[in-house]
Design an enzyme around this catalytic site. Structure first.
Site, short mmCIF file in Angstrom:
data_model
loop_
_atom_site.label_atom_id
_atom_site.label_comp_id
_atom_site.label_asym_id
_atom_site.label_seq_id
_atom_site.Cartn_x
_atom_site.Cartn_y
_atom_site.Cartn_z
N GLU A 161 0.82 -1.36 0.14
CA GLU A 161 0.07 0.15 -0.12
C GLU A 161 0.97 1.33 0.03
O GLU A 161 0.65 2.14 0.77
CB GLU A 161 -0.92 -0.03 1.11
CG GLU A 161 -1.85 -1.31 1.05
CD GLU A 161 -2.76 -1.40 2.50
OE1 GLU A 161 -2.69 -0.40 3.29
OE2 GLU A 161 -3.59 -2.20 2.61
N GLU A 266 -6.40 -10.35 -0.82
CA GLU A 266 -7.26 -10.40 0.43
C GLU A 266 -8.89 -10.20 0.11
O GLU A 266 -9.52 -9.11 0.21
CB GLU A 266 -6.91 -9.10 0.99
CG GLU A 266 -5.32 -8.93 1.30
CD GLU A 266 -4.82 -7.72 2.25
OE1 GLU A 266 -5.83 -6.91 2.87
OE2 GLU A 266 -3.68 -7.44 2.14
#
Length: 376
Positions: A161, A266
């Site tokens: 991220e 995810e």
């Protein structure tokens, strides 16, 4: 330090026998069996699932999952809380479990802006570290963590991220001190320590064209400068109505065409409405409990359950279509009760985002649909 391996071996021998008498019969098709010719099916595991406290998890892992990821146990604050202190208890138990399952084992994550102790970025007097000091700290961490599990963890989310939805680099402490060199250092060092492990960049909202373009530009730059990056993880934190399957598909195709492996890292589907600002998976956007965002505390209405079933069906239709491009699909948790979405973005909710319910029973219609899909 106690040797966790001996305890783990004992649990793995005793627990399955006990469960023959205590665990309900699971007659559902095996997820990993359905997709064994396509891609790994993975699950993210918490502490109780790894150390055997949640004994119901083991037979589910054995039957349904061919890959495992650590939800939080290998993040910096847990494994390296102080400059001269490493805590490998979870990691050692985790890789031992992976070996017992004959699973493809993932490490998550080496460089992230969340769950990192302040000392990583600060000198003893509290002033910011220099770029050289910060990169040395990062290299030391990777040397010790990746080095300990060399040959036991097959793939690492090296950087997590680092890019915002607008395509700009996240203004994290990593970036403020070291710029893009923290990313390059992480990949270079991870490859040096374990040249046989796959190395990934991982992020959410990769269906966003602007963000995806920036991620691909970064990945290509790394390769052009001689650094190894094997794949890009597309976090699958979806909602019932977005992103569209066309957006998901475009992301898979573009990453593949750029020459990188694709992982769905995810996967979950949030069935609850959120504050408008909390789209994606940014942990900084967290809200106190509000009743209006917790409408199904007594159970999921049949109509919403049908929406969830249809959503998983259309998502996996895309994954099947592009199974030649996808190497792994990992659910972010085993069952609804263990999902992070019970506490994000609004804390204290009752959510239903996964394919196993709170009693770790398969959601029958979802499994039936997936079985039918793979027969076509």
């Amino acid at each position: 330090m106690k040797n966790p391996y001996s305890v783990r071996r004992l649990l793995l021998l005793v627990v399955p026998v006990f469960l023959l008498f205590s665990f309900h019969q699971d007659d559902s098709p095996s997820l990993k069996g359905l997709f064994e010719e396509s891609f790994y099916i993975g699950a993210a595991l918490n502490y109780r699932e790894v150390n055997g406290t949640e004994s119901r998890a083991l037979p589910v892992l054995q039957k349904h999952f061919s890959s495992i990821s650590p939800e939080n146990g290998l993040k910096w604050v847990r494994v390296h809380p102080q400059p001269d202190l490493y805590d490998f208890e979870f990691g050692d138990q985790y890789v031992q479990l992976g070996e017992s399952l004959d699973a493809f084992v993932i490490g998550h994550t080496l460089a992230w802006h969340q769950q990192v102790p302040d000392w990583v970025f600060e000198q003893e007097d509290g002033t910011p570290k220099t770029k050289a000091q910060l990169l040395a700290t990062l290299e030391d961490h990777i040397e010790n963590v990746v080095g300990r599990y060399r040959g036991k963890i097959q793939g690492w989310d090296v950087v997590n991220e680092a890019i915002e939805d607008n395509g700009e680099f996240r203004k994290s402490k990593w970036f403020e001190i070291a710029g893009v060199d923290f990313i390059k250092t992480a990949f270079r060092k991870a490859n040096e320590v374990d040249p046989d492990a796959e190395l990934y960049y991982n992020d959410y909202n990769v269906f966003n064209p602007k963000k995806r373009a920036a991620i691909l530009a970064l990945a290509k730059e790394l390769r052009a400068e001689g650094m190894r990056i094997d794949g890009i993880g597309m976090q699958g934190h979806y909602m019932l109505d977005r992103p569209s399957v066309a957006e998901i598909e475009k992301g898979i195709v573009e990453i593949h065409e750029a020459g990188f492996k694709v992982m769905i890292t995810e996967l979950d589907v949030d069935v609850l409405k959120r504050p408008r600002e909390a789209i994606g998976a940014d942990l900084a956007k967290s809200y106190e409990f509000q009743e209006e965002y917790n409408p199904y505390s007594e159970g999921l209405p049949k109509s919403v359950e049908q929406e969830l079933t249809a959503r998983y069906k259309e998502i996996f239709e895309v994954y099947k279509k592009h199974s030649d491009k996808i190497s792994r699909v990992t659910f972010w948790g085993i069952h609804d009760g263990a999902s992070w979405l019970n506490n994000w973005p609004v804390r204290g909710r009752t959510n239903y985002p996964l394919v196993f319910d709170r009693d770790i029973n398969p959601k029958t219609q979802i499994f039936n649909d997936l079985e039918e899909l793979m027969k076509k």
